[in-house]
Design a protein around this motif. Structure first.
Motif, mmCIF file in Angstrom:
data_model
loop_
_atom_site.group_PDB
_atom_site.id
_atom_site.type_symbol
_atom_site.label_atom_id
_atom_site.label_comp_id
_atom_site.label_asym_id
_atom_site.label_seq_id
_atom_site.Cartn_x
_atom_site.Cartn_y
_atom_site.Cartn_z
ATOM 1 N N ILE A 70 0.844 -1.201 0.000
ATOM 2 C CA ILE A 70 0.000 0.000 0.000
ATOM 3 C C ILE A 70 0.877 1.249 0.000
ATOM 4 N N ASP A 71 0.531 2.213 -0.832
ATOM 5 C CA ASP A 71 1.239 3.497 -0.853
ATOM 6 C C ASP A 71 0.557 4.543 0.016
ATOM 7 N N CYS A 94 3.332 4.082 4.847
ATOM 8 C CA CYS A 94 2.254 4.606 4.005
ATOM 9 C C CYS A 94 2.072 6.101 4.262
ATOM 10 N N LYS A 121 6.914 10.197 6.173
ATOM 11 C CA LYS A 121 5.759 10.015 5.295
ATOM 12 C C LYS A 121 4.831 11.236 5.393
#
Length: 377
Positions: A70-71, A94, A121
């Protein structure tokens, strides 16, 4: 923008289906690959409607994050779980878009900000009203100095009778409060953003439980259950900033008021004023005369053609994903959203104690470890 982002939705209820999923599905560089909800059927329905062919369904967000791949994660759950899920997603490598408010408490919001800084992130909060045409236009005016020094403002989030009766909106433990934390948060975010002022000095608040216990009440969403109504029906705050600027925050789900509106701001500056009472209106003084100007914000100008216009939800999604792929700051910065949460929590605290809450580090200060300390790092 060539990279396709793999996106997970955690919480597949009303806000996910009403905003996040439709707007994300229209972004060319987004794939919705994972859906999580404690009610499995909701996650399955969302996956079938918006997901890729191989989209996965979960009832535990931890398992979703453990599986990886998952980004970007969108957190669309009740307020009390925002911090835990966001921190876990950031630590799972993420980027995170979290629904408003940032968190139920300042401490939870600080944990989210610290996790974003620690992991590197991106983190943003879903204050979509910044992306409206009137908001974008007024923000540009403010940045250009056309209103001058903005020293008084109103943050307006008033409903006459529109109490949400579904989900956990009436649950104080899950949400942290009622209209103040639900819609007042939008109006306050919009106002602070326009003023570009995130240094609160003091807050005085009033919270009312006056109408929530009435049976068979008139309500846009049908009568509420008084036994379930555990939050305030209206709340108000008077906020003084370090530079002396003041903000009056008004919020209600149920209030005997004839003129109402939400996610609006009124600004008074040294050079001009602005309000969103009925469209975007600018007022001021020119050549010895007072003036009012209503800003035309609709596209087109051609008979029978209104123009193609991007919705605020689509604009929010597009600019958020651009921030991720192009490594830019998101329009809604977590540092800003943290101050919104801090002020909201202070209004509740002031109402509970009957005292003004201070943020200046004095011995009477309610928040010694204030959001401003985080902002100054």
């Amino acid at each position: 923008m060539s990279k396709t982002l793999k996106i997970a939705i955690i919480g597949c209820g009303g806000i996910a289906n009403g905003k996040h999923l439709p707007s994300l599905s229209r972004q060319k560089n987004a794939e919705l690959v994972a859906f999580c909800d404690i009610i499995e059927e909701r996650a399955k329905e969302a996956a079938e409607k918006y997901g890729t062919e191989d989209a996965k369904v979960y009832t535990d967000f931890r398992k979703l994050l453990e599986d990886g791949g998952i980004d970007v994660v969108h957190v669309c759950t009740p307020n009390d779980s925002h911090s835990e899920i966001t921190v876990a997603a950031l630590e799972a490598d993420c980027h995170v878009m979290c629904e408003k408010p940032m968190a139920k408490t300042t401490a939870q919001a600080q944990a989210m900000l610290e996790a974003a800084r620690r992991t590197g992130k991106k983190l943003s909060i879903a204050y979509q009203n910044r992306f409206r045409n009137d908001s974008q236009y007024l923000k540009e005016m403010c940045e250009n100095g056309e209103l001058g020094d903005i020293y008084y403002a109103k943050a307006i989030a008033l409903r006459r009778r529109a109490v949400p009766t579904w989900g956990v909106f009436l649950d104080e433990e899950k949400q942290g409060g009622g209209p103040l934390i639900d819609i007042g948060t939008h109006a306050l975010d919009l106002t602070l953003w326009m003023m570009d002022n995130y240094k609160p000095h003091s807050v005085t608040g009033s919270v009312f439980h006056k109408l929530g216990q009435r049976k068979n009440a008139a309500n846009a969403f049908g009568p509420w259950d008084p036994e379930q109504f555990k939050v305030e029906d209206s709340a108000f705050g008077f906020i003084t900033m370090e530079n002396g600027a003041t903000i009056a925050l008004e919020s209600s789900w149920a209030l005997n008021i004839a003129e109402y509106g939400e996610a609006k701001t009124l600004l008074c500056g040294t050079e001009a004023g602005a309000d969103m009472t009925s469209g975007l209106r600018i007022n001021g003084e020119k050549s010895g005369r007072l003036y009012e100007t209503n800003i035309e914000l609709t596209p087109g100008g051609v008979a029978f053609y209104s123009g193609d216009e991007e919705s605020e939800a689509d604009r929010e999604a597009r600019l958020w994903l651009e921030a991720v792929t192009l490594d830019k700051e998101p329009l809604v910065k977590p540092e800003q959203a943290l101050v919104v949460t801090q002020i909201l929590e202070a209004i509740y605290e002031s109402a509970r104690t009957g005292k003004t809450v201070y943020f200046d580090g004095t011995e009477d200060s309610w928040a010694q470890d204030s959001a401003q300390a985080v902002l100054n790092k």
